[in-house]
Design a protein around this motif. Structure first.
Motif, PDB file in Angstrom:
ATOM      1  N   GLU A  36       0.829  -1.204   0.000  1.00 50.68           N
ATOM      2  CA  GLU A  36       0.000   0.000   0.000  1.00 50.68           C
ATOM      3  C   GLU A  36       0.867   1.259   0.000  1.00 50.68           C
ATOM      4  N   ASP A  37       1.954   1.255   0.769  1.00 49.77           N
ATOM      5  CA  ASP A  37       2.858   2.408   0.815  1.00 49.77           C
ATOM      6  C   ASP A  37       3.612   2.570  -0.503  1.00 49.77           C
ATOM      7  N   ALA A  38       4.022   1.442  -1.092  1.00 48.80           N
ATOM      8  CA  ALA A  38       4.752   1.498  -2.354  1.00 48.80           C
ATOM      9  C   ALA A  38       3.896   2.101  -3.456  1.00 48.80           C
ATOM     10  N   VAL A  39       2.619   1.731  -3.493  1.00 48.11           N
ATOM     11  CA  VAL A  39       1.712   2.273  -4.510  1.00 48.11           C
ATOM     12  C   VAL A  39       1.463   3.756  -4.262  1.00 48.11           C
ATOM     13  N   ALA A  40       1.205   4.124  -3.014  1.00 46.42           N
ATOM     14  CA  ALA A  40       0.965   5.531  -2.688  1.00 46.42           C
ATOM     15  C   ALA A  40       2.170   6.389  -3.062  1.00 46.42           C
ATOM     16  N   GLU A  41       3.349   5.909  -2.766  1.00 44.31           N
ATOM     17  CA  GLU A  41       4.585   6.636  -3.084  1.00 44.31           C
ATOM     18  C   GLU A  41       4.729   6.818  -4.592  1.00 44.31           C
ATOM     19  N   ALA A  42       4.481   5.751  -5.345  1.00 41.23           N
ATOM     20  CA  ALA A  42       4.639   5.810  -6.800  1.00 41.23           C
ATOM     21  C   ALA A  42       3.635   6.770  -7.430  1.00 41.23           C
ATOM     22  N   LEU A 113      -4.536 -13.054  -8.230  1.00 40.91           N
ATOM     23  CA  LEU A 113      -4.132 -14.453  -8.164  1.00 40.91           C
ATOM     24  C   LEU A 113      -2.685 -14.518  -7.702  1.00 40.91           C
ATOM     25  N   TRP A 114      -2.381 -15.476  -6.826  1.00 38.24           N
ATOM     26  CA  TRP A 114      -1.016 -15.603  -6.310  1.00 38.24           C
ATOM     27  C   TRP A 114      -0.744 -17.038  -5.918  1.00 38.24           C
ATOM     28  N   ILE A 115       0.533 -17.328  -5.700  1.00 36.72           N
ATOM     29  CA  ILE A 115       0.914 -18.695  -5.353  1.00 36.72           C
ATOM     30  C   ILE A 115       2.079 -18.652  -4.373  1.00 36.72           C
ATOM     31  N   PRO A 116       1.957 -19.290  -3.211  1.00 30.59           N
ATOM     32  CA  PRO A 116       3.092 -19.351  -2.285  1.00 30.59           C
ATOM     33  C   PRO A 116       4.145 -20.326  -2.792  1.00 30.59           C
ATOM     34  N   GLU A 117       5.357 -20.136  -2.378  1.00 33.28           N
ATOM     35  CA  GLU A 117       6.435 -21.029  -2.797  1.00 33.28           C
ATOM     36  C   GLU A 117       6.099 -22.461  -2.389  1.00 33.28           C
ATOM     37  N   GLY A 118       6.046 -23.364  -3.385  1.00 28.35           N
ATOM     38  CA  GLY A 118       5.733 -24.764  -3.121  1.00 28.35           C
ATOM     39  C   GLY A 118       4.273 -25.047  -2.862  1.00 28.35           C
ATOM     40  N   GLY A 119       3.385 -24.048  -3.106  1.00 34.84           N
ATOM     41  CA  GLY A 119       1.973 -24.221  -2.798  1.00 34.84           C
ATOM     42  C   GLY A 119       1.087 -24.191  -4.026  1.00 34.84           C
ATOM     43  N   GLU A 120      -0.213 -24.036  -3.783  1.00 37.57           N
ATOM     44  CA  GLU A 120      -1.217 -24.018  -4.833  1.00 37.57           C
ATOM     45  C   GLU A 120      -1.669 -22.586  -5.107  1.00 37.57           C
ATOM     46  N   ILE A 121      -2.097 -22.337  -6.335  1.00 31.72           N
ATOM     47  CA  ILE A 121      -2.568 -21.006  -6.689  1.00 31.72           C
ATOM     48  C   ILE A 121      -3.819 -20.661  -5.895  1.00 31.72           C
ATOM     49  N   ALA A 122      -3.949 -19.406  -5.527  1.00 28.53           N
ATOM     50  CA  ALA A 122      -5.088 -18.931  -4.755  1.00 28.53           C
ATOM     51  C   ALA A 122      -5.517 -17.584  -5.310  1.00 28.53           C
ATOM     52  N   MET A 123      -6.723 -17.175  -4.913  1.00 26.67           N
ATOM     53  CA  MET A 123      -7.256 -15.889  -5.346  1.00 26.67           C
ATOM     54  C   MET A 123      -7.998 -15.249  -4.195  1.00 26.67           C
ATOM     55  N   GLY A 124      -8.042 -13.921  -4.198  1.00 27.58           N
ATOM     56  CA  GLY A 124      -8.806 -13.232  -3.177  1.00 27.58           C
ATOM     57  C   GLY A 124      -8.581 -11.740  -3.187  1.00 27.58           C
ATOM     58  N   HIS A 125      -8.837 -11.157  -2.032  1.00 27.33           N
ATOM     59  CA  HIS A 125      -8.731  -9.716  -1.782  1.00 27.33           C
ATOM     60  C   HIS A 125      -7.420  -9.500  -1.027  1.00 27.33           C
ATOM     61  N   ILE A 126      -6.468  -8.816  -1.649  1.00 30.26           N
ATOM     62  CA  ILE A 126      -5.153  -8.663  -1.054  1.00 30.26           C
ATOM     63  C   ILE A 126      -5.200  -7.676   0.106  1.00 30.26           C
ATOM     64  N   LEU A 127      -4.447  -7.977   1.158  1.00 31.79           N
ATOM     65  CA  LEU A 127      -4.279  -7.064   2.281  1.00 31.79           C
ATOM     66  C   LEU A 127      -2.968  -6.318   2.050  1.00 31.79           C
ATOM     67  N   ALA A 128      -3.080  -5.195   1.363  1.00 27.79           N
ATOM     68  CA  ALA A 128      -1.890  -4.477   0.892  1.00 27.79           C
ATOM     69  C   ALA A 128      -0.995  -3.970   2.018  1.00 27.79           C
ATOM     70  N   PRO A 129      -1.513  -3.569   3.195  1.00 30.63           N
ATOM     71  CA  PRO A 129      -0.609  -3.144   4.265  1.00 30.63           C
ATOM     72  C   PRO A 129       0.237  -4.283   4.841  1.00 30.63           C
ATOM     73  N   ARG A 130      -0.163  -5.538   4.556  1.00 27.25           N
ATOM     74  CA  ARG A 130       0.538  -6.707   5.107  1.00 27.25           C
ATOM     75  C   ARG A 130       1.286  -7.478   4.036  1.00 27.25           C
ATOM     76  N   THR A 131       1.421  -6.903   2.849  1.00 26.71           N
ATOM     77  CA  THR A 131       2.070  -7.559   1.711  1.00 26.71           C
ATOM     78  C   THR A 131       3.280  -6.751   1.281  1.00 26.71           C
ATOM     79  N   MET A 132       4.380  -7.443   0.942  1.00 28.67           N
ATOM     80  CA  MET A 132       5.600  -6.759   0.488  1.00 28.67           C
ATOM     81  C   MET A 132       6.175  -7.457  -0.738  1.00 28.67           C
ATOM     82  N   LEU A 133       6.445  -6.668  -1.760  1.00 28.23           N
ATOM     83  CA  LEU A 133       7.178  -7.171  -2.913  1.00 28.23           C
ATOM     84  C   LEU A 133       8.630  -7.413  -2.513  1.00 28.23           C
ATOM     85  N   SER A 134       9.282  -8.341  -3.198  1.00 28.02           N
ATOM     86  CA  SER A 134      10.695  -8.596  -2.908  1.00 28.02           C
ATOM     87  C   SER A 134      11.628  -8.061  -3.994  1.00 28.02           C
ATOM     88  N   GLU A 135      11.050  -7.573  -5.092  1.00 23.88           N
ATOM     89  CA  GLU A 135      11.837  -6.946  -6.157  1.00 23.88           C
ATOM     90  C   GLU A 135      11.068  -5.742  -6.688  1.00 23.88           C
TER      91      GLU A 135
END
Length: 281
Positions: A36-42, A113-135
């Motif tokens: 959420e902060d990264a998007v607001a900043e951009a 849509l997203w997929i955890p490392e070694g997991g199954e694809i999932a879909m939903g409503h992202i919690l942007a304050p609790r999510t961080m990109l790594s690149e």
């Protein structure tokens, strides 16, 4: 067509439409801070008051999300699940974000849509304050100035929802519009009505929202009262035209049942809301 009675009085305006000043943008989102902060900043750097943004194939260091759930009380017709968390790295396959404001602060509403490392694809409503990109991740879409989606109370649904706010672009040369669709109207038909009301021959549609289940043109059905969807591809014409239904991806209460396809016309009512960016074509 299915109808679900909302807890509050029916709002007289079913299609909130605001012509806006928009332009194509491409921004780079910084990693290792809340999304959420990264998007607001951009967007602040780009000089935008709001935006529709999309990106795909992006690694994350952490990601939390929720999926639709039945309401635990009579105050809402649906609610959210408990928080799902990756507990480690993963990847966002595709994410669409409507970015607006809550008061004076930036606020992001995203489905994907997203997929955890070694997991199954999932879909939903992202919690942007609790999510961080790594690149660093490039997002593209439409930035708007002078107007935006604003979080406001909606007595009909008893939710706080994005609704168009700010100055309307004057004249007949508007190329973009913010649109909020209220419950219990067919999604595809409502989009055609919006196009007619804007005086446009056609529009590309970007956005997200919720439907009362989903009926696809290939005959398949997602049988779930509560859902969350992301538009993958949609182009609409004026009311009465014979166009294709919007192509979406959608998840219901059973989070393992993710569907994608084109919607039938006149069989897919909005559940809570649809938040849309239209681009004239």
């Amino acid at each position: 067509m299915r109808v679900i009675t909302q807890p509050g009085p029916i709002a007289p305006e079913r299609q909130e439409i605001l012509p806006v000043e928009g332009q194509a943008i491409k921004v780079t989102l910084r990693p290792d801070i809340p999304l959420e902060d990264a998007v607001a900043e951009a967007l602040a750097t780009a000089g935008c008051d709001g935006a529709w943004l999309e990106f795909s194939d992006a690694p994350v260091a952490a990601l939390d999300y929720v999926i639709p759930a039945l309401s635990p009380d009579d105050e809402h017709v649906a609610w959210y699940s408990a928080i799902h968390t990756f507990g480690g790295p993963g990847r966002i396959e595709r994410l669409g974000m409507m970015v607006g404001r809550e008061g004076t602060a930036s606020f992001l509403h995203g489905h994907g849509l997203w997929i955890p490392e070694g997991g199954e694809i999932a879909m939903g409503h992202i919690l942007a304050p609790r999510t961080m990109l790594s690149e660093p991740t490039v997002a593209h879409g439409t930035g708007i100035t002078g107007s935006h989606f604003a979080r406001q109370a909606d007595p009909e649904t008893n939710f706080t929802l994005f609704r168009p706010a700010g100055a309307a672009k004057e004249g007949q040369d508007s190329r973009h519009a913010l649109v909020r669709l209220a419950p219990n109207q067919d999604f595809a038909h409502a989009l055609e009505q919006v196009c007619t009301r804007l005086g446009w021959d056609g529009a590309r549609v970007h956005g997200l929202g919720s439907l009362i289940g989903a009926w696809f043109d290939d005959g398949t059905i997602l049988d779930s009262i509560a859902t969350e969807f992301l538009i993958l591809d949609a182009e609409v014409r004026t009311e009465g035209s014979a166009g294709k239904g919007p192509e979406i991806t959608i998840v219901g209460i059973d989070g393992s049942d993710i569907r994608s396809g084109r919607l039938c016309r006149d069989q897919n009512p909005v559940l809570i809301t649809a938040e849309l960016m239209l681009e004239r074509c």
